[in-house]
Scaffold this active site. Structure first.
Site, PDB file in Angstrom:
ATOM      1  N   ASP A 117       0.872  -1.174   0.000  1.00  0.00           N
ATOM      2  CA  ASP A 117       0.000   0.000   0.000  1.00  0.00           C
ATOM      3  C   ASP A 117       0.917   1.234   0.000  1.00  0.00           C
ATOM      4  O   ASP A 117       2.145   1.129   0.031  1.00  0.00           O
ATOM      5  CB  ASP A 117      -0.979  -0.019   1.178  1.00  0.00           C
ATOM      6  CG  ASP A 117      -2.210   0.856   0.896  1.00  0.00           C
ATOM      7  OD1 ASP A 117      -2.134   1.722  -0.007  1.00  0.00           O
ATOM      8  OD2 ASP A 117      -3.245   0.706   1.576  1.00  0.00           O
TER       9      ASP A 117
HETATM   10  C1  BGC Z   1      -5.120   3.204   0.346  1.00  0.00           C
HETATM   11  C2  BGC Z   1      -5.330   2.252  -0.801  1.00  0.00           C
HETATM   12  C3  BGC Z   1      -5.243   2.990  -2.106  1.00  0.00           C
HETATM   13  C4  BGC Z   1      -3.904   3.673  -2.179  1.00  0.00           C
HETATM   14  C5  BGC Z   1      -3.674   4.413  -3.477  1.00  0.00           C
HETATM   15  C6  BGC Z   1      -3.863   4.045   0.166  1.00  0.00           C
HETATM   16  O1  BGC Z   1      -3.773   5.069   1.104  1.00  0.00           O
HETATM   17  O2  BGC Z   1      -5.053   2.481   1.555  1.00  0.00           O
HETATM   18  O3  BGC Z   1      -6.563   1.604  -0.661  1.00  0.00           O
HETATM   19  O4  BGC Z   1      -5.444   2.117  -3.174  1.00  0.00           O
HETATM   20  O5  BGC Z   1      -3.794   4.595  -1.128  1.00  0.00           O
HETATM   21  O6  BGC Z   1      -4.411   5.553  -3.565  1.00  0.00           O
END
Ligand code: BGC
Length: 739
Positions: free
Chosen positions: A270
């Site tokens: 993530d």
């Molecule tokens: C979130 C993800 C997301 C990613 C990209 C993160 O902060 O937890 O779910 O896909 O950001 O935007």
């Protein structure tokens, strides 16, 4: 025969891709391989010199947050024409519930109980995203979510593994289509692996504590199903599970995903979650963090530079093998080949329909229609009859908010496409009644001016007051958790003051989570729960209020009476002292000076009992349904067999309606304790007024399997109950034996 040929074709296609991947890997330097594992943020309308140089030098494999196709094509041109090997970039974006045209939030989509529609919605979203140069979405989010305080419950399909599985797989199929290389397909991502929804106290990013049997029986099944359905990628969760944050969790990524499930797709961290391993206190600095994420097997790093800066050193020291890196980069390259990016690296927006085209709006509309859940309807307050009403009050801060009705995660959503409830009601009612509007509160919170008095005046002159309440989009979603989930600000007071006028109240609530409605329920004649319904929320709400269509949505989550009941879910364990209506004592009924005894005491709260305010699966219609004649085609089932369950559903009311019949089972005795009920099937049945229809379900013995005490997966013989009914709290029960 066809099937066999298709499988052979697929196999040879996949062998051909593997060959291309190996050929390419053999020509790559280590630095170029590490570059493929790097994804960076490309927000902005221009290409930065640094990013251009990184692409040219082969130091970047993927971008996230691409603004438009022109920027995407410019970046791609550098990758394809100016980097040594011409490897195309893969562009990712969070396309969560629509792109420009916004569908209901995923929790609202789950309330439709209509996986085919969710699949169609994902297809439409994929087409709009692809027009913008996006090849890969970070959806579906299939975290089981049992805590309404958690802001990300909005992005989930709710509390149930079976419903989440159906919806998650549907979304994967919609995004990816038949073939990832089709111009309208985008790669999907199963996230967040795993257990993020169990963040303690619903506080985002918090630690989780999930025993392995719970993890395997509750949290992992939707991910396994997504893997089996061919989801192209998996994302690690931010959270810590059993002391090991997911981004370094070898058990999850190696043992379960690659080992047990034989998953061959690509994995990603993530946002910056590899570096954050040090914030968790698991690693001491980025090098150590990169090392542990590599051992776990995260192929790509999102928005960080731990891999970029440290992989080479880790290889030099013999801590990671280049062979391992080849496997990981191979997964990334395979995705690029599957997406057809080597053949078609560029996007021509003209290949696609306009944003907000009729097909996209129609899906958004149907999904909004089907997502609305009628929670209360005393004295047939709804549907409204426009011929019989002369004055209608429209009150509240959510009546006319093109942006706020869209919900969380709508980076690209276009509020200009929104039709609000106020404008839809105006269009529907026309001249047949007078409409009076009072916003009453600037927003749902204590954020600015308040004019409850004018709302009262408005309500006084009306035959009915339609109150549009809830939460703005920003109150749910990532990092937007709440500890108190009542209607925020002065909205409860607004209801009380309008109630005092004597005008009947219909509350329409748009929110990103279940709210505690206990304080307002008695004051409302009807309550329609609309989640954040997206671009077409207005017409869907208007048509439902005025009976153009009946409400058909059902809750994908239990609604709490009090926040202290959380986490709350219908499929809980029985405990050694299960609560019953007879054993519950209310706090005010305890005699003064009572001596303490635990005799006869059961699992409940003195001030909330043990039942939810509304159970999982609940939703009213404008008619009533009765269930009768539950039958099983056999009293005993052996492994490999299917039980056929039938039930008669009669529409005993005066209007046609659609019922969502739900099948639950209980395994009475297990080598580990089992939930009191588990959803195993559902179907939507249209039943005309006065008509009876027979619904038939097939329950396969393997649906009764679970991870047992010895950690193997399978069934256990014994007594089972099966219920078919309208929600998790009601239904007719029969029993059978698994032998
Ligand atoms: C979130 C993800 C997301 C990613 C990209 C993160 O902060 O937890 O779910 O896909 O950001 O935007």
């Amino acid at each position: 025969m066809n099937k066999v040929l298709n499988r052979m074709d697929l196999q040879s296609e996949s062998n051909a891709i593997d060959q291309k991947v190996q050929d390419l890997l053999a020509r790559m330097t280590l630095a170029e391989k590490i570059g493929q594992m790097n994804q960076q943020d490309a927000t902005g309308d221009t290409v930065s010199a640094d990013m251009a140089e990184a692409i040219r030098a082969g130091r970047l494999g993927s971008v996230i947050n691409l603004s438009n196709a022109a920027v995407g094509n410019e970046l791609q041109k550098i990758a394809v024409e100016e980097s040594r090997l011409g490897i195309p970039l893969v562009a990712a974006r969070d396309v969560i519930h629509g792109f420009k045209t916004i569908q209901p939030i995923p929790l609202g989509q789950a309330a439709t109980w209509n996986p085919d529609l969710v699949q169609e919605g994902a297809r439409v979203a994929a087409l709009e995203a692809r027009k913008n140069g996006i090849h890969w979405t970070f959806a579906p989010m299939i975290d089981i979510s049992r805590d309404a305080r958690w802001g990300r419950i909005a992005e989930s399909f709710g509390e149930d593994p079976f419903l989440t599985t159906q919806m998650g797989v549907a979304m994967v199929m919609g995004f990816q289509g038949d073939d990832l290389s089709d111009n309208g397909s985008i790669a999907a991502c199963a996230k967040h692996f795993a257990g993020y929804g169990a963040s303690e106290t619903g506080r985002d990013y918090n630690t989780t504590n999930i025993p392995e049997n719970e993890l395997r029986n509750v949290y992992l099944p939707p991910f396994k199903a997504a893997a089996d359905a061919g989801v192209a990628t998996f994302m690690a969760s931010f959270s810590d599970i059993d002391g090991i944050p997911a981004s370094a969790n070898e058990f999850l990524f190696q043992q379960v995903l690659r080992g047990e499930w034989r998953y061959e797709g690509m994995t990603i961290s993530d946002w910056d979650s590899i570096r954050q391993l040090s914030d968790h206190g698991l690693t001491d600095g980025d090098r150590d963090a990169a090392h542990q994420a590599l051992i776990a097997g995260l192929d790509m790093e999102m928005a960080g530079d731990a891999y970029l800066n440290h992989i080479e050193g880790l290889i030099d020291e013999g801590l990671v093998s280049e062979h391992r890196i080849d496997q990981m980069v191979g997964n990334i390259l395979r995705l690029k080949f599957q997406l057809g990016l080597f053949e078609n690296p560029y996007t021509d927006p003209d290949d696609f329909e306009e944003y907000g085209n009729p097909a996209a709006m129609a899906v958004a509309r149907q999904m909004a229609d089907e997502s609305l859940v009628l929670l209360k309807n005393d004295n047939a307050a709804l549907p409204l009859d426009k011929q019989k009403l002369s004055d209608i009050a429209i009150i509240g801060p959510m009546a006319d908010e093109p942006y706020e009705q869209l919900g969380t995660w709508i980076f690209d959503g276009d509020p200009d496409l929104s039709i609000t409830p106020k404008s839809a009601i105006e269009a529907l009612v026309g001249n047949s009644a007078r409409l009076h509007y009072s916003r009453a509160l600037e927003c749902t919170r204590n954020c600015g001016w308040e004019d409850i008095d004018s709302a009262v005046l408005t309500a006084e002159k009306a035959d009915v007051a339609l109150l549009f309440l809830g939460e703005e989009s920003i109150l749910s979603g990532e990092a937007h958790s709440r500890a108190n989930i009542n209607l925020p600000g002065r909205q409860e007071e607004l209801i009380q003051k309008v109630k005092a006028t004597g005008t009947p109240i219909v509350a329409v609530i748009q929110a990103g989570r279940p709210l505690t409605l206990t304080n307002i329920l008695d004051d409302c004649d009807a309550v329609l729960y609309a989640w954040h319904p997206g671009s077409m929320g207005g017409p869907a709400i208007a048509d439902t209020l005025f009976g153009v269509r009946p409400p058909t949505g059902r809750l994908p989550v239990s609604f709490p009476r009090a926040v202290g009941q959380l986490p709350l879910y219908y499929n809980h364990k029985n405990t050694g002292r299960p609560a019953t209506d007879d054993t519950v004592i209310a706090i005010d009924d305890i005699p003064i000076g009572s001596t303490q005894t635990s005799l006869g005491m059961t699992a409940f709260h003195l001030d909330a009992g043990y039942r939810p305010l509304f159970p999982f699966g609940f939703g009213l219609s404008y008619t009533e349904f009765e269930y009768a004649n539950l039958t099983l085609d056999r009293p005993e089932l052996t492994d490999g067999q299917t039980l056929t369950v039938t039930v008669d559903i009669t529409n005993t009311g005066k209007r046609d309606g659609t019922e969502i019949a739900q099948l639950y089972v209980r395994d009475h005795v297990g080598s580990i304790t089992r939930p009191i009920k588990e959803l195993k099937g559902f179907q939507s049945v249209d039943v005309r007024a006065g008509e009876t229809k027979t619904a038939s379900f097939e329950l396969k013995s393997e649906q009764l399997a679970f991870y047992r005490r010895n950690k193997s997966f399978g069934t256990e013989p014994g007594k089972f109950s099966v219920w078919v009914g309208p929600n998790a709290d009601e239904g007719i029960e029969l029993q059978f034996q698994l032998i």
